[in-house]
Design a protein around this motif. Structure first.
Motif, mmCIF file in Angstrom:
data_model
loop_
_atom_site.group_PDB
_atom_site.id
_atom_site.type_symbol
_atom_site.label_atom_id
_atom_site.label_comp_id
_atom_site.label_asym_id
_atom_site.label_seq_id
_atom_site.Cartn_x
_atom_site.Cartn_y
_atom_site.Cartn_z
ATOM 1 N N MET A 52 0.758 -1.110 0.146
ATOM 2 C CA MET A 52 -0.156 -0.054 -0.227
ATOM 3 C C MET A 52 0.912 1.346 0.043
ATOM 4 N N THR A 53 0.545 2.061 -0.887
ATOM 5 C CA THR A 53 1.616 3.354 -1.143
ATOM 6 C C THR A 53 0.845 4.624 -0.217
ATOM 7 N N VAL A 54 1.675 5.091 0.615
ATOM 8 C CA VAL A 54 1.043 6.198 1.400
ATOM 9 C C VAL A 54 1.350 7.299 0.708
ATOM 10 N N VAL A 55 0.274 8.444 0.916
ATOM 11 C CA VAL A 55 0.364 9.656 0.455
ATOM 12 C C VAL A 55 0.633 10.685 1.421
ATOM 13 N N LEU A 56 1.733 11.475 1.352
ATOM 14 C CA LEU A 56 1.838 12.522 2.324
ATOM 15 C C LEU A 56 2.164 13.727 1.694
ATOM 16 N N ARG A 57 1.468 14.798 2.689
ATOM 17 C CA ARG A 57 1.038 16.206 1.856
ATOM 18 C C ARG A 57 2.259 17.160 2.219
ATOM 19 N N SER A 58 2.864 17.116 3.468
ATOM 20 C CA SER A 58 3.665 18.074 4.028
ATOM 21 C C SER A 58 5.087 17.631 4.438
ATOM 22 N N PRO A 59 6.041 18.459 4.480
ATOM 23 C CA PRO A 59 7.335 17.989 5.104
ATOM 24 C C PRO A 59 7.262 17.561 6.417
ATOM 25 N N GLN A 60 6.379 17.978 7.262
ATOM 26 C CA GLN A 60 6.352 17.419 8.446
ATOM 27 C C GLN A 60 5.796 15.780 8.547
ATOM 28 N N GLU A 61 4.884 15.754 7.679
ATOM 29 C CA GLU A 61 4.361 14.441 7.482
ATOM 30 C C GLU A 61 5.444 13.306 6.960
ATOM 31 N N LEU A 62 6.098 13.729 6.174
ATOM 32 C CA LEU A 62 7.130 12.934 5.438
ATOM 33 C C LEU A 62 8.111 12.676 6.457
ATOM 34 N N ARG A 63 8.689 13.703 7.041
ATOM 35 C CA ARG A 63 9.711 13.499 8.069
ATOM 36 C C ARG A 63 9.458 12.450 9.248
ATOM 37 N N ALA B 62 5.821 5.434 -0.560
ATOM 38 C CA ALA B 62 5.279 6.824 -0.274
ATOM 39 C C ALA B 62 5.582 7.619 -1.485
ATOM 40 N N ILE B 63 4.473 8.508 -1.569
ATOM 41 C CA ILE B 63 4.305 9.542 -2.497
ATOM 42 C C ILE B 63 4.473 10.837 -1.622
ATOM 43 N N PHE B 64 5.391 11.787 -1.957
ATOM 44 C CA PHE B 64 5.286 13.034 -1.361
ATOM 45 C C PHE B 64 4.781 13.872 -2.326
ATOM 46 N N TYR B 65 3.669 14.645 -1.852
ATOM 47 C CA TYR B 65 2.680 15.206 -2.921
ATOM 48 C C TYR B 65 2.369 16.478 -2.043
ATOM 49 N N PRO B 66 3.369 17.563 -2.032
ATOM 50 C CA PRO B 66 3.100 18.771 -1.241
ATOM 51 C C PRO B 66 2.335 19.957 -2.065
ATOM 52 N N ARG B 67 2.174 20.757 -1.211
ATOM 53 C CA ARG B 67 1.368 22.155 -1.743
ATOM 54 C C ARG B 67 2.467 23.013 -2.005
ATOM 55 N N TYR B 68 2.168 24.130 -2.667
ATOM 56 C CA TYR B 68 3.313 25.255 -3.011
ATOM 57 C C TYR B 68 3.723 25.766 -1.586
ATOM 58 N N ASP B 69 2.922 26.260 -0.678
ATOM 59 C CA ASP B 69 3.129 26.859 0.680
ATOM 60 C C ASP B 69 3.719 26.095 1.336
ATOM 61 N N GLU B 70 3.590 24.598 1.478
ATOM 62 C CA GLU B 70 4.603 23.826 2.031
ATOM 63 C C GLU B 70 5.773 24.044 1.666
ATOM 64 N N MET B 71 6.194 23.864 0.282
ATOM 65 C CA MET B 71 7.367 23.959 -0.056
ATOM 66 C C MET B 71 8.079 25.323 0.036
ATOM 67 N N TYR B 72 7.362 26.221 -0.113
ATOM 68 C CA TYR B 72 7.950 27.720 -0.183
ATOM 69 C C TYR B 72 7.412 28.561 0.821
ATOM 70 N N PRO B 73 7.504 28.064 2.277
ATOM 71 C CA PRO B 73 6.839 28.967 3.295
ATOM 72 C C PRO B 73 7.705 30.554 3.156
ATOM 73 N N ASP B 74 8.858 30.725 2.706
ATOM 74 C CA ASP B 74 9.691 31.741 2.355
ATOM 75 C C ASP B 74 9.070 32.555 1.235
ATOM 76 N N SER B 75 8.281 32.016 0.615
ATOM 77 C CA SER B 75 7.881 32.601 -0.739
ATOM 78 C C SER B 75 8.979 32.719 -1.695
ATOM 79 N N TYR B 76 9.961 31.711 -1.507
ATOM 80 C CA TYR B 76 11.174 31.810 -2.643
ATOM 81 C C TYR B 76 11.966 33.106 -2.276
#
Length: 251
Positions: free
Chosen positions: A1-12, A87-101
């Protein structure tokens, strides 16, 4: 079973529970058999396999190209499960770029050539997101296709320069029977363009020089960004309609 993780915190949190080697395949989704080869190699060589799917806005210098990038979640999930991805890491933009790049990774030499010369800021976006992904996933090995050879070389250089504790594993380009390199962008080609597209591979493998290959492609209706020999490889980027295709071969 493949788990889907949406945030860096979940993945870590999930990652801390895993044992053994971790193979990582970073993608922007719209998976095809080229991606599948990366997943297969990761599965063969590691105890755990992580796939990331994130269409990274910071590497698109053309907003229209970002809008048109294909999204095929259901098919991507099916391919992941078929290849026993853990596992699939499937993050949202604001999770990957909390500093707005505000913070980015920049390479000042090779990234300015070839694709970098035609796509300002592209490799800053690539290197920045890949470093973020490496820091979150903490892989043993990361798998990249040689179709994006310049990208792969820059990532290898980044890993060495920043003393990152992982191995970048190159995987040969997967091609259609007619020679066209597998790419998520191929689905955007019209039926007529799809018939024309293999001329890229023929031109760069059959021509004696890069200039000859460029002339052949221009004569066949391609808008050529570049055909260039660097070291022992020949690189090409050319457009058919509104689709930009890249490839490279050993010469």
């Amino acid at each position: 079973m493949t788990v889907v993780l949406r945030s860096p915190q979940e993945l870590r949190s999930w990652r801390k529970q895993q044992k053994g080697s971790v193979g990582f395949v970073p993608t922007m989704g719209a998976l095809h058999s080229g991606h599948e080869e990366l997943l297969k190699q990761a599965r063969r060589n590691n105890d755990v396999v992580v796939l990331s799917i994130f269409v990274n806005p910071t590497q698109f210098n053309d907003p229209k190209d970002l809008e048109k990038y294909p999204k095929t979640w259901d098919a991507d999930l099916a391919m992941a499960e078929a290849n026993k991805v853990d596992a699939i890491f499937y993050p949202r933009y604001d999770e990957m770029y909390p500093d707005s790049y505000r913070y980015k990774v920049t390479e000042n030499s090779y990234s300015n050539l070839l694709d970098g010369a035609h796509r300002p800021g592209h490799f800053d976006g690539v290197l920045s997101v890949v470093m973020k992904l490496f820091n979150v996933v903490a892989p043993t090995r990361a798998y990249f296709g040689e179709k994006d050879f310049q990208q792969m070389t820059l990532i290898q250089g980044m890993v060495e320069s920043f003393f990152m504790d992982l191995e970048v594993v190159p995987v040969p380009t997967v091609r259609e029977e007619d020679g066209l390199a597998k790419s998520s962008r191929n689905v955007r080609l019209t039926s007529t363009e799809r018939m024309q597209a293999p001329a890229i591979y023929k031109a760069i493998t059959e021509s004696q020089t890069a200039d000859e290959a460029a002339e052949r492609l221009t004569a066949q209706g391609f808008i050529v960004d570049y055909v260039t020999d660097v070291g022992t490889r020949r690189f090409v980027a050319a457009r058919l309609g509104d689709v930009r295709l890249i490839d490279n071969v050993q010469i």
